[in-house]
Design an enzyme around this catalytic site. Structure first.
Site, PDB file in Angstrom:
ATOM      1  N   SER A 217      36.837  24.463 -54.140  1.00  0.00           N
ATOM      2  CA  SER A 217      37.801  25.199 -53.312  1.00  0.00           C
ATOM      3  C   SER A 217      38.273  24.290 -52.174  1.00  0.00           C
ATOM      4  O   SER A 217      38.162  23.059 -52.283  1.00  0.00           O
ATOM      5  CB  SER A 217      37.166  26.489 -52.784  1.00  0.00           C
ATOM      6  OG  SER A 217      38.149  27.297 -52.182  1.00  0.00           O
ATOM      7  N   ASN A 218      38.774  24.856 -51.112  1.00  0.00           N
ATOM      8  CA  ASN A 218      39.248  24.056 -49.981  1.00  0.00           C
ATOM      9  C   ASN A 218      38.960  24.798 -48.684  1.00  0.00           C
ATOM     10  O   ASN A 218      38.422  25.908 -48.701  1.00  0.00           O
ATOM     11  CB  ASN A 218      40.743  23.746 -50.150  1.00  0.00           C
ATOM     12  CG  ASN A 218      41.556  25.017 -50.307  1.00  0.00           C
ATOM     13  OD1 ASN A 218      41.583  25.864 -49.431  1.00  0.00           O
ATOM     14  ND2 ASN A 218      42.204  25.176 -51.459  1.00  0.00           N
ATOM     15  N   TYR A 219      39.322  24.191 -47.570  1.00  0.00           N
ATOM     16  CA  TYR A 219      38.927  24.738 -46.268  1.00  0.00           C
ATOM     17  C   TYR A 219      39.793  25.898 -45.776  1.00  0.00           C
ATOM     18  O   TYR A 219      39.578  26.393 -44.687  1.00  0.00           O
ATOM     19  CB  TYR A 219      38.948  23.635 -45.210  1.00  0.00           C
ATOM     20  CG  TYR A 219      37.773  22.698 -45.296  1.00  0.00           C
ATOM     21  CD1 TYR A 219      36.478  23.176 -45.111  1.00  0.00           C
ATOM     22  CD2 TYR A 219      37.957  21.350 -45.556  1.00  0.00           C
ATOM     23  CE1 TYR A 219      35.394  22.321 -45.188  1.00  0.00           C
ATOM     24  CE2 TYR A 219      36.874  20.486 -45.629  1.00  0.00           C
ATOM     25  CZ  TYR A 219      35.587  20.979 -45.445  1.00  0.00           C
ATOM     26  OH  TYR A 219      34.520  20.143 -45.511  1.00  0.00           O
TER      27      TYR A 219
END
Ligand code: C5P
Length: 409
Positions: A217-219
């Site tokens: 995923s990402n931030y």
């Protein structure tokens, strides 16, 4: 007040209206107001001060609105906070008749009955329609309390002059239904400029599974998407939030939870028919594992692990190619660390967007995870608007302000 219901303006039809009744003789006239609004398709819920119940009984209001009328803070059969529920639910509040007493209590922030407590718990526009004897109306204390309410954004419907219940003639008679409805329209129009609009928002970083317990995923926190959804809902839009992030849902926002980019695309396809606006704030992943393991990958059994990744097709770009969605105004979001304008325009064109918000992730005080954001809003017609640093909610409202004039009627 006429026996035939006064015509209710279109702008009020279908709204959720909390009608707060205080203890004046004009309470009997407000039964007609409740009836007219209900007949016009509004959902009306009534709350009364204890003294209002001495003039009109709660069953009368229940009879004309179809909803139980609250006469006390402990009256809601099970709900410990009926005032919060009513304040949250209401799209507009009308206090009628508003006595000198209730006006004073609202101005001083009291919350010792269901009427004043509901007003403190509410976030929607409030319209106050005073009714009292002319001498009471003219007292500086009453006028100063009303000035306080006006200063705080409450709209006051001026009472009429004429014969008063006290036998005097003067100013203080509850305004007529038409005047009250007119003022409500004014208060509502200013706040609900997205009424009748259907808005779809995406939020959060998509999650692409590696195995049943791990993902890429990402931030992205999803805060910008949630702020956009909340702002559009508060402004009267019907809002669906397709979210890969979990936060408490704002009142009135329909949240559809998704994980992967593929799920997000499928959900968007099912939600976007008839929508006016897509705000694509989600940080959709760029790569995903070519295939996800069916069972948990065990460290003991896996001396080394390489993941093979494949690119994720662009969601907004594929929606742009969908003929049936041609009427949806599509706004993308781009997180950039330099050359916001150049990169923004390039993405706007490549993804077939109508507008793009390019935000600056090089600054540590804004962007990912923060409650603040800043950037620039670029439209496909070449217009450009600086978005100064602001809370994500303020920025959401600013984006909606700028996009609204571009939407088809
Ligand atoms: O290319 P970039 O990821 O910076 O573009 C961001 C914009 O494109 C966002 O609006 C994002 O939601 C959208 N996007 C998309 N599908 C992808 C990647 C990004 O719709 N696979």
């Amino acid at each position: 007040m006429p026996l035939d219901p006064t015509p209710v303006p279109n702008e009020l039809r279908g709204l959720r209206i909390a009608l707060l009744v205080s203890g004046g003789i004009a309470a009997y006239k407000v039964v007609d107001l409740a009836s007219a609004l209900t007949q016009a398709g509004c959902e009306v819920r009534v709350a009364m001060t204890p003294s209002a119940t001495r003039f009109v009984g709660p069953p009368t209001f229940q009879g004309v609105t179809g909803n139980p009328a609250l006469a006390g803070l402990f009256d809601a059969g099970g709900s410990p906070e009926p005032h919060v529920a009513l304040g949250d639910w209401a799209q507009v509040i009308l206090v009628a008749p508003a006595t000198a007493n209730v006006i004073g209590r609202i101005a001083s922030g009291r919350s010792d009955d269901v009427v004043t407590a509901t007003l403190l718990a509410a976030r929607c526009p409030v319209v106050v329609a005073p009714a009292m004897n002319d001498a009471m109306w003219s007292k500086p204390a009453v006028q100063e309390n009303l000035a306080t309410l006006r200063r705080r954004g409450v709209t006051v419907v001026e009472p009429e002059s004429g014969h008063l219940a006290s036998g005097h003639t003067g100013t203080g008679r509850l305004a007529g239904a038409q005047a009250i409805f007119g003022v409500m329209v004014h208060a509502v129009r200013a706040r609900y400029d997205f009424a009748g609009r259907r808005v779809v928002v995406t939020a959060g970083g998509t999650r692409e599974p590696i195995d049943p317990v791990r993902f890429i995923s990402n931030y992205s926190s999803g805060k910008m998407g949630f702020a956009l959804a909340a702002a559009a809902a508060d402004r009267g839009a019907r809002v669906t939030l397709v979210s890969a992030a979990s936060h408490p849902a704002h009142h009135g926002v329909d949240v559809q939870r998704v994980d992967t980019a593929e799920e997000m695309l499928a959900e968007l396809r099912s939600q976007l028919g008839g929508a006016d606006l897509l705000l694509m704030a989600a940080a959709v992943g760029d790569f995903r594992p070519t295939r996800a393991a069916r069972h948990k990958i065990r460290r003991e059994e896996t001396p080394s692990l390489s993941l093979q990744l494949e690119p994720i097709p662009d969601i907004v770009a594929s929606l742009a190619g969908d003929e049936s969605l041609a009427g949806v105004f599509r706004v993308g979001f781009a997180a950039e660390d330099s050359d916001l304008d150049t990169k923004g325009v390039e993405k706007l064109n490549r993804k077939g967007l109508h507008a793009i918000v390019a935000n600056d992730i090089s600054r540590r005080d804004i962007g990912f995870g923060s409650d603040y954001n800043a950037g620039v809003l670029l439209f496909s017609d070449g217009s450009r608007h600086e978005l100064e640093k602001a809370t994500k909610r303020e920025m959401a409202d600013r984006i909606l302000d700028l996009v609204l004039p571009k939407l088809k009627r």
